[in-house]
Write a protein that holds these residues in place. Structure first.
Motif, PDB file in Angstrom:
ATOM      1  N   LEU A   1      -8.090  -4.134   3.809  1.00 26.16           N
ATOM      2  CA  LEU A   1      -9.095  -3.609   2.885  1.00 26.16           C
ATOM      3  C   LEU A   1      -8.937  -2.104   2.696  1.00 26.16           C
ATOM      4  O   LEU A   1      -9.083  -1.592   1.579  1.00 26.16           O
ATOM      5  CB  LEU A   1     -10.499  -3.931   3.409  1.00 26.16           C
ATOM      6  CG  LEU A   1     -10.915  -5.402   3.300  1.00 26.16           C
ATOM      7  CD1 LEU A   1     -12.141  -5.691   4.160  1.00 26.16           C
ATOM      8  CD2 LEU A   1     -11.209  -5.777   1.857  1.00 26.16           C
ATOM      9  N   GLU A   2      -8.619  -1.396   3.772  1.00 25.47           N
ATOM     10  CA  GLU A   2      -8.420   0.046   3.656  1.00 25.47           C
ATOM     11  C   GLU A   2      -7.215   0.352   2.779  1.00 25.47           C
ATOM     12  O   GLU A   2      -7.245   1.292   1.956  1.00 25.47           O
ATOM     13  CB  GLU A   2      -8.236   0.643   5.051  1.00 25.47           C
ATOM     14  CG  GLU A   2      -8.282   2.153   5.070  1.00 25.47           C
ATOM     15  CD  GLU A   2      -8.288   2.721   6.480  1.00 25.47           C
ATOM     16  OE1 GLU A   2      -8.090   3.944   6.616  1.00 25.47           O
ATOM     17  OE2 GLU A   2      -8.477   1.932   7.431  1.00 25.47           O
ATOM     18  N   SER A   3      -6.166  -0.449   2.910  1.00 26.94           N
ATOM     19  CA  SER A   3      -4.971  -0.251   2.077  1.00 26.94           C
ATOM     20  C   SER A   3      -5.260  -0.552   0.615  1.00 26.94           C
ATOM     21  O   SER A   3      -4.802   0.169  -0.286  1.00 26.94           O
ATOM     22  CB  SER A   3      -3.832  -1.149   2.579  1.00 26.94           C
ATOM     23  OG  SER A   3      -3.501  -0.862   3.921  1.00 26.94           O
ATOM     24  N   ILE A   4      -6.040  -1.624   0.370  1.00 31.32           N
ATOM     25  CA  ILE A   4      -6.391  -1.979  -1.008  1.00 31.32           C
ATOM     26  C   ILE A   4      -7.232  -0.887  -1.655  1.00 31.32           C
ATOM     27  O   ILE A   4      -7.069  -0.566  -2.839  1.00 31.32           O
ATOM     28  CB  ILE A   4      -7.119  -3.339  -1.034  1.00 31.32           C
ATOM     29  CG1 ILE A   4      -6.164  -4.468  -0.644  1.00 31.32           C
ATOM     30  CG2 ILE A   4      -7.709  -3.619  -2.419  1.00 31.32           C
ATOM     31  CD1 ILE A   4      -6.844  -5.808  -0.439  1.00 31.32           C
ATOM     32  N   SER A   5      -8.130  -0.285  -0.871  1.00 30.49           N
ATOM     33  CA  SER A   5      -9.017   0.752  -1.424  1.00 30.49           C
ATOM     34  C   SER A   5      -8.233   1.981  -1.888  1.00 30.49           C
ATOM     35  O   SER A   5      -8.655   2.691  -2.804  1.00 30.49           O
ATOM     36  CB  SER A   5     -10.055   1.164  -0.380  1.00 30.49           C
ATOM     37  OG  SER A   5      -9.443   1.840   0.708  1.00 30.49           O
ATOM     38  N   LYS A   6      -7.070   2.223  -1.260  1.00 24.79           N
ATOM     39  CA  LYS A   6      -6.279   3.404  -1.616  1.00 24.79           C
ATOM     40  C   LYS A   6      -5.506   3.227  -2.919  1.00 24.79           C
ATOM     41  O   LYS A   6      -5.159   4.219  -3.571  1.00 24.79           O
ATOM     42  CB  LYS A   6      -5.307   3.730  -0.479  1.00 24.79           C
ATOM     43  CG  LYS A   6      -5.996   4.201   0.794  1.00 24.79           C
ATOM     44  CD  LYS A   6      -4.987   4.422   1.918  1.00 24.79           C
ATOM     45  CE  LYS A   6      -5.682   4.860   3.200  1.00 24.79           C
ATOM     46  NZ  LYS A   6      -4.721   5.045   4.321  1.00 24.79           N
ATOM     47  N   VAL A   7      -5.219   1.970  -3.287  1.00 17.93           N
ATOM     48  CA  VAL A   7      -4.391   1.747  -4.485  1.00 17.93           C
ATOM     49  C   VAL A   7      -5.214   1.305  -5.702  1.00 17.93           C
ATOM     50  O   VAL A   7      -4.670   1.250  -6.811  1.00 17.93           O
ATOM     51  CB  VAL A   7      -3.304   0.689  -4.207  1.00 17.93           C
ATOM     52  CG1 VAL A   7      -2.359   1.177  -3.119  1.00 17.93           C
ATOM     53  CG2 VAL A   7      -3.906  -0.653  -3.816  1.00 17.93           C
ATOM     54  N   THR A   8      -6.482   0.967  -5.503  1.00 22.20           N
ATOM     55  CA  THR A   8      -7.302   0.571  -6.655  1.00 22.20           C
ATOM     56  C   THR A   8      -7.604   1.804  -7.506  1.00 22.20           C
ATOM     57  O   THR A   8      -7.876   2.886  -6.974  1.00 22.20           O
ATOM     58  CB  THR A   8      -8.619  -0.087  -6.203  1.00 22.20           C
ATOM     59  OG1 THR A   8      -9.258   0.737  -5.230  1.00 22.20           O
ATOM     60  CG2 THR A   8      -8.365  -1.448  -5.612  1.00 22.20           C
ATOM     61  N   PRO A   9      -7.563   1.655  -8.816  1.00 20.51           N
ATOM     62  CA  PRO A   9      -7.798   2.816  -9.686  1.00 20.51           C
ATOM     63  C   PRO A   9      -9.235   3.321  -9.594  1.00 20.51           C
ATOM     64  O   PRO A   9     -10.160   2.575  -9.264  1.00 20.51           O
ATOM     65  CB  PRO A   9      -7.492   2.252 -11.084  1.00 20.51           C
ATOM     66  CG  PRO A   9      -7.656   0.775 -10.961  1.00 20.51           C
ATOM     67  CD  PRO A   9      -7.277   0.427  -9.560  1.00 20.51           C
TER      68      PRO A   9
END
Length: 610
Positions: A196-204
Motif C-alpha cells: 500500500l505504501e508503494s502504491i501511494s507513491k505512484v498514484t497521481p
C-alpha cells in the motif's frame, strides 16, 4: 381530488406534497445517475438506496474523498461502484481513449470475485463501454500482462497483486482517477503495509479516494494519511427496525460438549435455515465434518487450503441454497488491539508440536516428533469479512474468536439487509480447559475473558447476549453416541481427509476453470458436500432411536424458542407398517425380513462312501 392537510390544518400545495417523498427518501434516479445504471438497478429490484448509498454517492459524484463506516450488509459495495461507473460513462461521452481509470483494492480473493460480479450486474446495459479485470485469478504473468495490455477501465485486485503489476509496468496508473479501498480496516491486518505504501507513491496527485469500512480503527487512520487529502468522514449507524437484527446467545460448555450440542442441534433440526459454523483452524473443519458424517449430517467446508475457484464456487452454491451447513475456518480473523498480547501467546503455543492421538483416543507427547507435511495456505483468504453470504439464518461460533472485533464481523454474516438472524457461541470456562485433549483447541484458553468483553461491548451497543440453556439431563443420553463418533475421528483420519479433499478440489478447480467456462449449465452438478469417508463409519449412528428422545419432544431439550422447527411428522409407511397394511419388498409374515432361512435352504453334497 382531496388535498392533504398540513401541520397547521391548512391544505398543502399539490406540488410540495408530491415533492416531499423524494426529498426525504430519494430514489436512485434522483441521484443523477446514468439512465443505463438506473435501468440495471431497477432490473435487480432495488427500490431505494440505503443510508450509506444515499449519503456517500452524492459526495463521490461531486469528486470528494469519502471515508465511510457502515455495518456489514448495508450496501457499501454499491455505494462506491455506482459513482465509479458514472464517472467512466460520463468521460466516454467525450473521450473514448482506453485507460485504467479506477483501481479497487480488496483484502481477499473471494471479495474481489464478489465485487467483479457486482460490477458486471450493474453495468449490464453499458457493458461495451466498461471493461473490468480482476487480478486475483491464478494465471501466468504472461496472461496477466495480456489482460492489462488493453488498459481496462476498472481493475480489481489485492494490494500485493496490484503493486506487482504496477512494478512490472503491466498496469499503468498515470491516468488513474479513482482509488477504492474496500474493507479498509482489514487490508493492513492482512500484511499489505509495504504494498500500500508503494502504491501511494505512484498514484497521481488529485486521484479521488473512497474507503469503506465496518469499523474505524488505527489501520484506517494510517490509510487515511497515505491516500486521502481531506476526506468526508461518514460514521453511519443505521438502527435495526423492530424485530430485525441478530439475536445473540451463548452456551457455557466443556470442550467435548461442543460436539455433543452440535450433534443434537443439527440431527434434531433445532436450528432451521442455512447455518455457518466458525471454527479455529483447518484441522477443526475436517474434524467437525467427519464427526457430522458419522450421523449422516451433510456439510461443506471453506478454508484457506482449498483452491480459490473451489472457494468461490462453494460460496455461490451456498447462496443458491444447495448447502445448508457451511463449516468455515477463521485462521485469518481480525485481531483487535486489546488482544495483541494474548494472540501472540496463542500463536507461540500453536507453533509448538501438538500432542498426537493414539488409536484409542489418548494423547502422547513424549514420542519422537516426525516432520509433518506442510500444506500451503492462501494468505489472501478471509471468510468472516466482506463475503456476501445470503439468507444465513444462524451463525455458530463453535470456537470462540480471540477478539471482540472478529466476533462482531462473524455474526455480521447473518441478519443482513434488514433480515433477522441468530448467533450462538460456545465458550469453554477456564476450569474445563484441556480436560478433553482430543477436542481441545489452543484458542479456548481465553474464552471466558473474550466472552466477558463481547458481553460488555454488545451491552454498550444496546444489544444483549443471552444464555441459551440446554437441559443437559435430556441431552445426556446422546453422549455415548457422541463418544463413539469422536473415537472414530482420529488424527490419521483427519490428515487423510485433508489430503483427499485437497486432491479432489484441485481437480474440480481445473474443471471450473476450463470445462465450465464452456458449459455453464453443468456447473450445478459439481458438489462440495460429499462424504470424505476417511473415518470409520458406524451405520447405527445415522439414526436416532425413539428411546433417546424425551417424552415431551424436542422442546424438552431447551426452553429457548428461537430457531426451532416443529417435530417431523412420522412417515405414512411407518404407520401402515405398524398397522400391518404395508409390507416391504421381500417381507414374509413370521419369517423375519428375509424370504427364507439360509440355514434351512443350504444344500451340500453328501460324500460317497468308498
Amino acid at each position: 381530488m382531496k388535498r392533504k392537510i398540513d401541520d397547521n390544518g391548512e391544505p398543502a400545495p399539490a406540488a410540495e406534497n408530491e415533492a416531499q417523498p423524494t426529498s426525504s427518501e430519494p430514489t436512485f434516479a434522483d441521484l443523477g445517475l446514468d439512465p443505463r445504471l438506473v435501468q440495471a438497478i431497477a432490473k435487480e429490484k432495488f427500490e431505494k438506496p440505503t443510508l450509506v448509498q444515499r449519503t456517500a454517492i452524492p459526495l463521490a459524484l461531486d469528486g470528494q474523498d469519502v471515508l465511510a463506516k457502515a455495518k456489514t450488509g448495508s450496501g457499501k459495495t454499491l455505494a462506491y461502484i455506482l459513482p465509479v461507473l458514472q464517472s467512466i460513462l460520463k468521460r466516454k461521452q467525450t473521450d473514448s481513449t482506453a485507460l485504467t481509470a479506477a483501481l479497487i483494492l480488496v483484502p481477499t480473493r473471494e471479495l474481489a470475485d464478489q465485487v467483479f460480479k457486482v460490477i458486471e450486474t450493474f453495468s449490464a446495459f453499458c457493458s461495451k463501454d466498461v471493461q473490468t479485470t480482476k487480478l486475483t485469478d491464478k494465471v501466468s504473468d504472461a496472461v496477466q500482462r495480456s489482460l492489462l495490455s488493453n488498459n481496462p477501465d476498472i481493475v480489481i485486485s489485492t494490494p500485493a497483486k496490484a503493486w506487482q503489476s504496477i512494478d512490472s509496468s503491466s498496469m499503468k496508473v498515470d491516468k488513474l482517477s479513482h482509488l477504492i479501498i474496500d474493507e479498509a480496516d482489514l487490508v493492513l491486518s492482512y500484511g499489505y503495509d509495504d504494498d500500500l505504501e508503494s502504491i501511494s507513491k505512484v498514484t497521481p496527485k488529485g486521484v479521488q479516494t473512497i474507503m469503506m469500512s465496518a469499523t474505524l480503527t488505527a489501520e484506517v487512520d494510517t490509510l487515511k494519511a497515505l491516500f486521502c487529502r481531506s476526506p468526508k468522514l461518514l460514521d453511519l449507524e443505521e438502527p435495526d427496525a423492530e424485530g430485525e437484527g441478530v439475536k445473540q446467545f451463548m452456551v457455557k460448555c466443556a470442550e467435548d460438549e461442543k460436539f455433543l450440542l452440535a450433534y443434537v442441534i443439527f440431527k434434531l433440526q433445532l436450528v432451521k435455515g442455512k447455518c455457518i459454523i466458525f471454527v479455529a483452524d483447518v484441522d477443526r473443519c475436517y474434524r467437525l465434518k467427519l464427526f457430522f458424517e458419522q450421523f449422516g449430517i451433510r456439510s461443506t467446508i471453506l478454508n484457506s487450503e482449498l483452491p480459490v475457484n473451489s472457494r468461490i464456487h462453494v460460496v455461490e452454491e451456498f447462496n443458491r441454497n444447495v448447502y445448508d451447513i457451511l463449516i468455515a475456518s477463521d485462521e485469518n480473523e481480525v485481531i483487535g488491539d486489546e488482544d495483541e498480547e494474548q494472540t501472540k501467546k496463542t500463536t507461540e503455543k500453536k507453533e509448538e508440536a501438538e500432542p498426537k492421538e493414539t488409536h484409542d483416543g489418548e494423547t502422547e507427547s513424549k514420542r519422537p516428533k516426525k516432520k509433518r507435511r506442510t500444506i500451503q495456505r492462501d494468505k489472501e483468504y478471509g471468510v468472516s469479512r466482506g463475503i456476501d453470504f445470503k439468507n444465513v439464518a444462524c451463525v455458530i461460533n463453535f470456537d470462540l474468536p480471540t477478539s471482540t472485533k472478529s466476533y462482531t464481523h462473524r455474526i455480521g454474516r447473518t441478519a443482513r439487509a434488514g433480515q433477522t438472524g441468530m448467533a450462538l457461541s460456545f465458550y469453554v470456562p477456564s476450569d474445563l480447559y484441556r480436560k478433553h485433549m482430543p477436542t481441545s483447541v489452543e484458542t479456548a484458553e481465553h474464552d471466558e475473558k473474550v466472552m466477558a468483553k463481547v458481553i460488555k461491548q454488545q451491552n454498550k451497543n444496546g444489544k444483549e447476549v443471552k444464555p441459551y440453556v440446554f437441559d443437559m439431563n435430556q441431552v445426556e443420553p446422546f453422549r455415548y453416541r457422541m463418544n463413539d463418533a469422536l473415537r472414530a475421528v482420529t488424527k490419521v483420519s483427519i490428515r487423510e481427509a485433508r489430503t483427499r479433499e485437497l486432491r479432489q478440489e484441485l481437480l474440480k478447480s481445473e474443471k471450473l476453470k476450463r470445462h465450465f467456462e464452456e458449459n455453464p449449465a453443468e456447473l450445478h452438478h459439481l458438489r462440495h458436500d460429499g462424504e470424505l469417508r476417511a473415518a470409520r463409519t458406524q451405520a447405527h449412528l445415522k439414526h436416532i432411536p425413539d428411546y433417546l428422545l424425551p417424552k415431551e419432544g424436542k422442546k424438552a431439550l431447551t426452553s429457548q424458542q428461537i430457531g426451532f422447527v416443529p417435530l417431523n411428522k412420522p412417515d405414512k409407511r411407518v404407520k401402515s407398517f405398524k398397522k400391518g397394511k404395508f409390507k416391504p419388498k421381500g417381507f414374509k409374515v413370521g419369517g423375519g425380513g428375509r424370504k427364507g432361512d439360509p440355514l434351512k435352504t443350504f444344500k451340500g453334497r453328501r460324500k460317497a462312501r468308498s
